[in-house]
Design a protein around this motif. Sequence first.
Motif, PDB file in Angstrom:
ATOM      1  N   LEU A 145     -28.741  -5.643  25.274  1.00  8.75           N
ATOM      2  CA  LEU A 145     -29.424  -4.840  24.265  1.00  8.75           C
ATOM      3  C   LEU A 145     -28.887  -3.417  24.321  1.00  8.75           C
ATOM      4  CD1 LEU A 145     -33.090  -6.003  24.989  1.00  8.75           C
ATOM      5  CD2 LEU A 145     -31.625  -6.787  23.129  1.00  8.75           C
ATOM      6  N   ALA A 146     -29.237  -2.629  23.327  1.00  5.66           N
ATOM      7  CA  ALA A 146     -28.903  -1.207  23.385  1.00  5.66           C
ATOM      8  C   ALA A 146     -29.580  -0.599  24.609  1.00  5.66           C
ATOM      9  CB  ALA A 146     -29.364  -0.503  22.118  1.00  5.66           C
ATOM     10  N   PRO A 147     -28.910   0.299  25.315  1.00  3.73           N
ATOM     11  CA  PRO A 147     -29.520   0.896  26.505  1.00  3.73           C
ATOM     12  C   PRO A 147     -30.706   1.787  26.161  1.00  3.73           C
ATOM     13  CG  PRO A 147     -27.480   2.009  25.969  1.00  3.73           C
ATOM     14  CD  PRO A 147     -27.566   0.823  25.042  1.00  3.73           C
ATOM     15  N   MET A 148     -31.483   2.124  27.178  1.00  2.00           N
ATOM     16  CA  MET A 148     -32.580   3.072  26.999  1.00  2.00           C
ATOM     17  C   MET A 148     -32.043   4.390  26.445  1.00  2.00           C
ATOM     18  SD  MET A 148     -34.620   2.623  30.596  1.00  2.00           S
ATOM     19  CE  MET A 148     -36.151   1.717  30.654  1.00  2.00           C
ATOM     20  N   PRO A 149     -32.871   5.120  25.704  1.00  3.36           N
ATOM     21  CA  PRO A 149     -32.435   6.435  25.215  1.00  3.36           C
ATOM     22  C   PRO A 149     -32.081   7.371  26.361  1.00  3.36           C
ATOM     23  CG  PRO A 149     -34.420   5.698  24.076  1.00  3.36           C
ATOM     24  CD  PRO A 149     -34.210   4.751  25.213  1.00  3.36           C
ATOM     25  N   ASP A 150     -31.274   8.371  26.069  1.00  2.00           N
ATOM     26  CA  ASP A 150     -30.892   9.360  27.078  1.00  2.00           C
ATOM     27  C   ASP A 150     -32.126   9.979  27.728  1.00  2.00           C
ATOM     28  OD1 ASP A 150     -28.274   8.881  26.467  1.00  2.00           O
ATOM     29  OD2 ASP A 150     -28.016  10.680  25.235  1.00  2.00           O
ATOM     30  N   GLY A 151     -32.074  10.102  29.040  1.00  2.00           N
ATOM     31  CA  GLY A 151     -33.164  10.733  29.770  1.00  2.00           C
ATOM     32  C   GLY A 151     -34.318   9.809  30.110  1.00  2.00           C
ATOM     33  N   GLN A 152     -34.227   8.528  29.741  1.00  2.00           N
ATOM     34  CA  GLN A 152     -35.332   7.606  30.008  1.00  2.00           C
ATOM     35  C   GLN A 152     -34.968   6.509  31.004  1.00  2.00           C
ATOM     36  OE1 GLN A 152     -37.068   6.141  26.368  1.00  2.00           O
ATOM     37  NE2 GLN A 152     -37.351   8.188  25.520  1.00  2.00           N
TER      38      GLN A 152
END
Length: 349
Positions: A145-152
């Motif tokens: 899947l798409a990775p977690m958003p930046d900083g999360q």
Amino acid sequence: MKLFTVSMTISLAATAAASPAHPPCPHKNFRWVSLPAVGGGAPIQEQGTAATETHIYLLGGIPPDANNSQPAVPSTNTFEAYSFKERSWKSLTPIPKAFTHANAAAVYGKIYLLGGLTGDGVDKIWHATGDCFVYDIAKDEWTALAPMPDGQSRGSSAVGISGSTVYLAGGMERLEVFENGAQTSLDIVTAYDTKAGTWTTLPKLPAPRDHVGGAVIGRKFFVVGGRDHGQPNVRNTTWTLDLDAPSRGWAAHAEMPTARGGLSMGVIGERYIATFGGEGNPDPGSNGVYNETEVYDVKKDCWFKLAAMPHPRHGTVAASVHGRIYIPGGGVYIGAGPVDTFDAFELGV
């Protein structure tokens, strides 16, 4: 297919005040049930756990022979399932990447792995990864899947499930597995919509937490216990977020009798949250592990203590299915000490 929850900003006025006194809850009848050893006898610790009506799934963790004297402890990509019908374990297609402290959830016939910690065994540092994967149970197939958003990016979060949404609270982005090593706890809270494939940011926890218990009951996300920047800094807080009105922030409730991190937590019905074991016990002879069994009555907002766990441990995630709370594996020493113990807890209600 019906799926089940795995067993994770107080209002400003509440943060300054101690928890109000609550009448003691009555003790309840309970029992423990011994089950076939995890993986047919393969110890496991610091894994993610997810459950459906028919199976319990274990994702990643540390090697079965891991111990505190190793120069480094790598993460693993093992993936196994326990069948309630067959009462046996089976190895499945490995996860595409090795994880410890994986955030895992079962939603509508699929197993979601939403970030975690990872280490290659070269040093004694586990770093957060935002990599996410989904496993299609019917197809026996992993998809990135798409990775977690930046900083999360983080592992060891409190996990809750409501409908098609997975909620993550707190977690950690770095764990240095050596004496006085840094352990970076987080206060961020996010929700992943498995249908849309999108992330939403929710109000932060009142304070950072990792190795923390989480569950959704009704439309409230409960986050219990955990630790704040290190094994000795255990906490006993009980917080909730109303998922229908998240802008109101987090509310505080009666505190768990024993502050613990690395605890297991599950739910029974719509009323009880049970917590087990944990890490950070300072008592001599405890190996740093708690044996507590403590139960929260959601309706009465109070806790009651039960007899000690028959097999005390930490570093595992419980699963709530069929009126039982299943506890697979875990560690029997502070730090690394995986075992293959598998048992279940029932509460007479």
